[in-house]
Design an enzyme around this catalytic site. Structure first.
Site, PDB file in Angstrom:
ATOM      1  N   TYR A  64      19.001   1.205 -12.224  1.00  0.00           N
ATOM      2  CA  TYR A  64      19.354  -0.169 -11.879  1.00  0.00           C
ATOM      3  C   TYR A  64      20.841  -0.306 -11.632  1.00  0.00           C
ATOM      4  O   TYR A  64      21.625   0.596 -11.920  1.00  0.00           O
ATOM      5  CB  TYR A  64      18.903  -1.135 -12.979  1.00  0.00           C
ATOM      6  CG  TYR A  64      19.754  -1.135 -14.235  1.00  0.00           C
ATOM      7  CD1 TYR A  64      19.737  -0.060 -15.118  1.00  0.00           C
ATOM      8  CD2 TYR A  64      20.588  -2.214 -14.534  1.00  0.00           C
ATOM      9  CE1 TYR A  64      20.518  -0.061 -16.260  1.00  0.00           C
ATOM     10  CE2 TYR A  64      21.371  -2.223 -15.684  1.00  0.00           C
ATOM     11  CZ  TYR A  64      21.333  -1.139 -16.542  1.00  0.00           C
ATOM     12  OH  TYR A  64      22.117  -1.139 -17.668  1.00  0.00           O
TER      13      TYR A  64
ATOM     14  N   ARG B   9      26.789   4.440  -6.601  1.00  0.00           N
ATOM     15  CA  ARG B   9      26.315   4.883  -7.929  1.00  0.00           C
ATOM     16  C   ARG B   9      24.791   4.826  -7.996  1.00  0.00           C
ATOM     17  O   ARG B   9      24.154   5.699  -8.586  1.00  0.00           O
ATOM     18  CB  ARG B   9      26.944   4.026  -9.036  1.00  0.00           C
ATOM     19  CG  ARG B   9      26.594   4.543 -10.429  1.00  0.00           C
ATOM     20  CD  ARG B   9      27.336   3.814 -11.533  1.00  0.00           C
ATOM     21  NE  ARG B   9      26.978   2.406 -11.598  1.00  0.00           N
ATOM     22  CZ  ARG B   9      27.585   1.516 -12.378  1.00  0.00           C
ATOM     23  NH1 ARG B   9      28.590   1.897 -13.160  1.00  0.00           N
ATOM     24  NH2 ARG B   9      27.205   0.262 -12.398  1.00  0.00           N
TER      25      ARG B   9
ATOM     26  N   ARG C 146      -1.307   6.645 -15.079  1.00  0.00           N
ATOM     27  CA  ARG C 146      -0.377   7.059 -16.142  1.00  0.00           C
ATOM     28  C   ARG C 146      -0.486   8.551 -16.442  1.00  0.00           C
ATOM     29  O   ARG C 146      -1.532   9.041 -16.848  1.00  0.00           O
ATOM     30  CB  ARG C 146      -0.647   6.242 -17.407  1.00  0.00           C
ATOM     31  CG  ARG C 146       0.402   6.484 -18.486  1.00  0.00           C
ATOM     32  CD  ARG C 146       0.184   5.613 -19.714  1.00  0.00           C
ATOM     33  NE  ARG C 146       1.256   5.830 -20.664  1.00  0.00           N
ATOM     34  CZ  ARG C 146       1.302   6.870 -21.513  1.00  0.00           C
ATOM     35  NH1 ARG C 146       0.319   7.741 -21.537  1.00  0.00           N
ATOM     36  NH2 ARG C 146       2.328   7.007 -22.332  1.00  0.00           N
TER      37      ARG C 146
ATOM     38  N   LYS D  14      22.354   5.553 -14.468  1.00  0.00           N
ATOM     39  CA  LYS D  14      22.166   4.158 -14.906  1.00  0.00           C
ATOM     40  C   LYS D  14      20.669   3.892 -15.033  1.00  0.00           C
ATOM     41  O   LYS D  14      20.045   3.219 -14.200  1.00  0.00           O
ATOM     42  CB  LYS D  14      22.870   3.178 -13.964  1.00  0.00           C
ATOM     43  CG  LYS D  14      23.101   1.816 -14.619  1.00  0.00           C
ATOM     44  CD  LYS D  14      24.216   1.060 -13.960  1.00  0.00           C
ATOM     45  CE  LYS D  14      24.307  -0.390 -14.451  1.00  0.00           C
ATOM     46  NZ  LYS D  14      24.557  -0.559 -15.870  1.00  0.00           N
TER      47      LYS D  14
ATOM     48  N   GLU E  48      31.377   5.016 -25.401  1.00  0.00           N
ATOM     49  CA  GLU E  48      31.502   3.761 -24.635  1.00  0.00           C
ATOM     50  C   GLU E  48      30.813   2.662 -25.426  1.00  0.00           C
ATOM     51  O   GLU E  48      30.378   2.881 -26.556  1.00  0.00           O
ATOM     52  CB  GLU E  48      30.905   3.910 -23.236  1.00  0.00           C
ATOM     53  CG  GLU E  48      29.427   4.266 -23.240  1.00  0.00           C
ATOM     54  CD  GLU E  48      28.826   4.408 -21.843  1.00  0.00           C
ATOM     55  OE1 GLU E  48      29.334   3.806 -20.887  1.00  0.00           O
ATOM     56  OE2 GLU E  48      27.804   5.114 -21.734  1.00  0.00           O
TER      57      GLU E  48
ATOM     58  N   LEU F  75      28.580   6.148 -18.801  1.00  0.00           N
ATOM     59  CA  LEU F  75      28.345   5.670 -17.438  1.00  0.00           C
ATOM     60  C   LEU F  75      29.710   5.516 -16.765  1.00  0.00           C
ATOM     61  O   LEU F  75      30.630   4.947 -17.369  1.00  0.00           O
ATOM     62  CB  LEU F  75      27.629   4.312 -17.473  1.00  0.00           C
ATOM     63  CG  LEU F  75      27.310   3.766 -16.090  1.00  0.00           C
ATOM     64  CD1 LEU F  75      26.106   4.491 -15.490  1.00  0.00           C
ATOM     65  CD2 LEU F  75      27.039   2.274 -16.135  1.00  0.00           C
TER      66      LEU F  75
END
Ligand code: PDD
Length: 281
Positions: free
Chosen positions: A33, A52, A100, A147, A180, A205
């Site tokens: 995302y 990114r 699945r 991300k 972070e 990130l």
């Protein structure tokens, strides 16, 4: 006015839009995302965010569901349909829908969701008085450079912070160094006009606001050190702050109950807040 989201090919009322239960994002957090700030109708550093996103997709072998230009056109349309001027845009791409199974087959059509969030005024969200953070163990996976929508460890850390009346959690590796924040990059000011943050590697990130802050600092002749700092160094620092697309440059005045500096926002942080707000304007 109903909030409109783009979900897999159509624009839908946000409360009526749906994702299939066998979407791999829902079942395995198999997706990535971006969150992009919107100010004065402009998406801040959109190109860097899409670069990114491209990197995150490539790293986990998901193809763009459509061209980058088409994604940009949908972003503009979501902004238009929601009459957004200030706030943020959320883009999520998952591997798509399939029966699945942990391993994924080739050739699934990726899912794409884009929607926006309004905020009253971007500048107001850089709190004037500074925030509190706590520290907690970094229990995330080994590829924090991607991300990923797999955010459970960050959800737990941030909730722990909120229970302690703090706004962010700084994550500590085994050696007591800050990697972070749960949803931001972490910075200290060891001495005036010098800022320090963790170097870019798989432990963090590579924040777009981090990148922009480095550029702005260099323009202001503020020295940038990309080297990990320990939580003890952070507590003894002159100033501390975090950066993210939702909080911009956000001053920190307290870590684990210890006051940072004199408890006021320091001059180096103030310079960077102003530079960032000027850049956005
Ligand atoms: N989070 N580190 C982590 C773990 C993050 O989740 C984020 C952003 C950042 C800062 O990156 P950027 O400057 O590109 O926003 C660093 C967003 C805001 C979120 O998940 O909502």
């Amino acid at each position: 006015m109903p909030k409109i989201a783009f979900v897999n090919g159509s624009y839908r009322n946000i409360h009526k839009a749906s994702i299939e239960i066998e979407d791999r994002g829902f079942q395995f957090a198999d997706g990535v995302y971006e969150v992009i700030a919107l100010t004065n109708d402009v998406l801040i550093d959109l190109d860097f965010h899409l670069d990114r996103l491209n990197r995150s997709l490539t790293e986990i072998n998901i193809k763009w569901p459509m061209s980058r230009e088409s994604v940009m056109a949908i972003c503009a349309e979501v902004i238009r349909r929601n009459r957004l001027t200030q706030g943020s845009l959320y883009i999520q791409i998952t591997r798509g829908v399939t029966a699945r199974d942990f391993s994924y087959p080739n050739g699934i059509k990726p899912s794409l969701v884009i929607y926006g969030r309004r905020s009253r005024n971007n500048q107001a969200s850089s709190k004037a008085q500074g925030i509190k953070v706590i520290s907690t163990r970094d229990i995330r996976w080994g590829r924090c450079d991607i991300k990923s929508i797999s955010l459970l460890a960050s959800v737990l850390a941030k909730t722990q912070a909120n229970h302690k009346i703090a706004q962010e959690a700084w994550l500590l590796n085994e050696d007591g160094f800050v990697t972070e924040g749960a949803s931001s990059n972490a910075w200290i000011v060891p001495r005036p006009n010098v800022i320090q943050t963790h170097p870019v590697n798989s432990s963090i990130l590579s924040g777009i606001t981090r990148l922009r802050t480095i550029k702005l600092a260099q323009e202001q002749s503020i020295k940038v050190i990309e080297r990990p700092f320990s939580i003890n160094e952070a507590k003894k620092a002159k100033e501390a702050f975090l950066t993210s697309s939702t909080l911009f440059v956000q001053p920190i005045v307290n870590i684990d109950g210890s006051q940072i500096g004199d408890g006021e926002i320091g001059s180096t942080t103030k310079t960077l807040i102003k530079s960032y707000l000027d850049f956005m304007d």
